[in-house]
Design a protein around this motif. Sequence first.
Motif, PDB file in Angstrom:
ATOM      1  N   PRO A 135      49.932  48.870 -24.816  1.00  0.00           N
ATOM      2  CA  PRO A 135      51.059  48.235 -25.492  1.00  0.00           C
ATOM      3  C   PRO A 135      52.386  48.959 -25.313  1.00  0.00           C
ATOM      4  O   PRO A 135      53.431  48.364 -25.479  1.00  0.00           O
ATOM      5  CB  PRO A 135      50.647  48.250 -26.963  1.00  0.00           C
ATOM      6  CG  PRO A 135      49.237  48.656 -27.002  1.00  0.00           C
ATOM      7  CD  PRO A 135      48.896  49.317 -25.724  1.00  0.00           C
ATOM      8  N   GLN A 136      52.323  50.227 -24.979  1.00  0.00           N
ATOM      9  CA  GLN A 136      53.568  50.979 -24.813  1.00  0.00           C
ATOM     10  C   GLN A 136      54.152  50.802 -23.418  1.00  0.00           C
ATOM     11  O   GLN A 136      55.254  51.264 -23.151  1.00  0.00           O
ATOM     12  CB  GLN A 136      53.342  52.460 -25.092  1.00  0.00           C
ATOM     13  CG  GLN A 136      53.021  52.744 -26.557  1.00  0.00           C
ATOM     14  CD  GLN A 136      52.847  54.226 -26.794  1.00  0.00           C
ATOM     15  OE1 GLN A 136      52.081  54.881 -26.085  1.00  0.00           O
ATOM     16  NE2 GLN A 136      53.546  54.757 -27.766  1.00  0.00           N
ATOM     17  N   ARG A 137      53.407  50.161 -22.568  1.00  0.00           N
ATOM     18  CA  ARG A 137      53.884  49.964 -21.197  1.00  0.00           C
ATOM     19  C   ARG A 137      54.107  48.475 -20.947  1.00  0.00           C
ATOM     20  O   ARG A 137      53.359  47.649 -21.427  1.00  0.00           O
ATOM     21  CB  ARG A 137      52.848  50.499 -20.196  1.00  0.00           C
ATOM     22  CG  ARG A 137      52.535  51.965 -20.361  1.00  0.00           C
ATOM     23  CD  ARG A 137      53.696  52.843 -19.945  1.00  0.00           C
ATOM     24  NE  ARG A 137      53.319  54.254 -19.919  1.00  0.00           N
ATOM     25  CZ  ARG A 137      54.159  55.233 -19.570  1.00  0.00           C
ATOM     26  NH1 ARG A 137      55.396  54.964 -19.223  1.00  0.00           N
ATOM     27  NH2 ARG A 137      53.754  56.488 -19.585  1.00  0.00           N
ATOM     28  N   THR A 138      55.104  48.188 -20.148  1.00  0.00           N
ATOM     29  CA  THR A 138      55.361  46.795 -19.819  1.00  0.00           C
ATOM     30  C   THR A 138      54.589  46.409 -18.566  1.00  0.00           C
ATOM     31  O   THR A 138      54.210  47.263 -17.759  1.00  0.00           O
ATOM     32  CB  THR A 138      56.857  46.554 -19.574  1.00  0.00           C
ATOM     33  OG1 THR A 138      57.232  47.208 -18.355  1.00  0.00           O
ATOM     34  CG2 THR A 138      57.678  47.097 -20.727  1.00  0.00           C
ATOM     35  N   GLY A 173      59.095  50.370 -29.034  1.00  0.00           N
ATOM     36  CA  GLY A 173      57.760  50.877 -28.759  1.00  0.00           C
ATOM     37  C   GLY A 173      57.457  51.088 -27.294  1.00  0.00           C
ATOM     38  O   GLY A 173      56.358  51.489 -26.943  1.00  0.00           O
ATOM     39  N   ILE A 174      58.422  50.818 -26.446  1.00  0.00           N
ATOM     40  CA  ILE A 174      58.176  51.011 -25.020  1.00  0.00           C
ATOM     41  C   ILE A 174      58.211  52.489 -24.677  1.00  0.00           C
ATOM     42  O   ILE A 174      59.114  53.207 -25.071  1.00  0.00           O
ATOM     43  CB  ILE A 174      59.217  50.265 -24.167  1.00  0.00           C
ATOM     44  CG1 ILE A 174      59.006  48.763 -24.301  1.00  0.00           C
ATOM     45  CG2 ILE A 174      59.117  50.673 -22.717  1.00  0.00           C
ATOM     46  CD1 ILE A 174      60.021  47.953 -23.533  1.00  0.00           C
ATOM     47  N   LYS A 175      57.213  52.902 -23.965  1.00  0.00           N
ATOM     48  CA  LYS A 175      57.125  54.289 -23.517  1.00  0.00           C
ATOM     49  C   LYS A 175      57.528  54.340 -22.056  1.00  0.00           C
ATOM     50  O   LYS A 175      57.061  53.554 -21.240  1.00  0.00           O
ATOM     51  CB  LYS A 175      55.691  54.774 -23.696  1.00  0.00           C
ATOM     52  CG  LYS A 175      55.405  56.176 -23.212  1.00  0.00           C
ATOM     53  CD  LYS A 175      53.927  56.479 -23.434  1.00  0.00           C
ATOM     54  CE  LYS A 175      53.509  57.768 -22.770  1.00  0.00           C
ATOM     55  NZ  LYS A 175      52.036  57.939 -22.879  1.00  0.00           N
ATOM     56  N   ARG A 176      58.375  55.273 -21.724  1.00  0.00           N
ATOM     57  CA  ARG A 176      58.812  55.409 -20.341  1.00  0.00           C
ATOM     58  C   ARG A 176      58.409  56.774 -19.809  1.00  0.00           C
ATOM     59  O   ARG A 176      57.950  57.620 -20.540  1.00  0.00           O
ATOM     60  CB  ARG A 176      60.316  55.204 -20.244  1.00  0.00           C
ATOM     61  CG  ARG A 176      60.816  53.970 -20.986  1.00  0.00           C
ATOM     62  CD  ARG A 176      62.183  53.576 -20.535  1.00  0.00           C
ATOM     63  NE  ARG A 176      62.131  52.962 -19.217  1.00  0.00           N
ATOM     64  CZ  ARG A 176      61.880  51.681 -19.019  1.00  0.00           C
ATOM     65  NH1 ARG A 176      61.654  50.885 -20.032  1.00  0.00           N
ATOM     66  NH2 ARG A 176      61.838  51.185 -17.808  1.00  0.00           N
ATOM     67  N   SER A 216      67.546  53.629 -28.360  1.00  0.00           N
ATOM     68  CA  SER A 216      66.421  53.912 -29.244  1.00  0.00           C
ATOM     69  C   SER A 216      66.900  54.138 -30.671  1.00  0.00           C
ATOM     70  O   SER A 216      66.283  53.678 -31.624  1.00  0.00           O
ATOM     71  CB  SER A 216      65.666  55.143 -28.762  1.00  0.00           C
ATOM     72  OG  SER A 216      65.090  54.903 -27.511  1.00  0.00           O
ATOM     73  N   GLU A 266      46.093  56.810 -18.959  1.00  0.00           N
ATOM     74  CA  GLU A 266      46.691  55.506 -18.666  1.00  0.00           C
ATOM     75  C   GLU A 266      46.366  55.070 -17.242  1.00  0.00           C
ATOM     76  O   GLU A 266      46.054  53.904 -16.995  1.00  0.00           O
ATOM     77  CB  GLU A 266      48.209  55.573 -18.874  1.00  0.00           C
ATOM     78  CG  GLU A 266      48.630  55.640 -20.325  1.00  0.00           C
ATOM     79  CD  GLU A 266      50.125  55.868 -20.487  1.00  0.00           C
ATOM     80  OE1 GLU A 266      50.722  55.284 -21.383  1.00  0.00           O
ATOM     81  OE2 GLU A 266      50.693  56.651 -19.696  1.00  0.00           O
TER      82      GLU A 266
END
Length: 310
Positions: A97-100, A64-67, A184, A74
């Motif tokens: 939540p998609q970003r760390t 679920g991480i978006k890069r 992925s 955002e």
Amino acid sequence: MGRPPCCDKEGIKKGPWTPEEDIILVSYIQEHGPGNWRSVPINTGLMRCSKSCRLRWTNYLRPGIKRGNFTAHEEGIIVHLQSLLGNRWAAIASYLPQRTDNDIKNYWNTHLKKKLAAAANSISASNRHPIFADATFPSTAAAAGGSHTLSSNSDVNQMAAIARRSPFADCPSSSYASSMDNISKLLDGFMKTNSPSPPPPPLQHYDGDYYDDVKPAVDVGGNPLLSFDCMSGADLDCCFDVHPQQPAASFMEYGGYGGGYGDESKQQLMNQAAPPLSSIEKWLFDEAAAEQVADLMDLSDGCCSVPMMF
DNA sequence: AATGACGCCAACCGCTGTCAG
DNA sequence: CCTGACAGCGGTTGGCGTCAT
């Protein structure tokens, strides 16, 4: 106190992770789930310390991480929350939540902070609101009953502008993202076999962690309150008083700089279906608020040319 | 083409908070 | 209550890629 770093042991590998290591780690977590990081290097044979495994998972491999590019939306949220929470990246990341937290921290340090600082340099003192001309600010604001975590005056001035007009929207996407394709694919199976995942956005939580200034207080009846004061990025100072047991009886105050931290606008929040903290979160994500502030600021197109702030 | 400067970001370091014994 | 182990967080750094000269 401090305990010796876990990575001081001999034979512990450091540096960039290899695809093979990634696969081992993902496979293990796929089977056992994240957590109990101490056991991960032991059980997998990875020559990494537990901390390194956890970081690799949370910052890179987690589903679920978006890069790549941060969207203007955002950016707005980050700037908004940073002005409210300070450098509490994990808390800020919980709203994206998609970003760390690491991503957000890096983005702030390499892009947003720089941009804010550059813009701040262009702001003449005469253009600023009198409260910012006061060298004791923000201590005066704190003494007046408000509190905030602004890192600089310019944060407030530029926040809404950045939220509305992203200067980074056209940044080239990270080439790193494409390198994630294989992993992925690997993770696809994991996501399908581990529902629900990824963790849901923590929009519902209120545990005191995300509101720095929770402090004990009592209402007029002597009942305990949690009082959350903030100076928002929207240039409104606000106060949420929350009855822990009776959220419906809580209320929220708004006040502008011009009127101080007072009562000129008080809104009773008596909606049983919408507890007050939902209102906080609604406010946090309210793009319209940022728009309104930007309008109030009468910003010019160039972000280095900021006229009257208030 | 070589190389030095700069920017980005993954990873590390050190500290704090939490919890079990 | 004290201590130690562990997880998590935020600040910092080192390496790599890109750009300018």
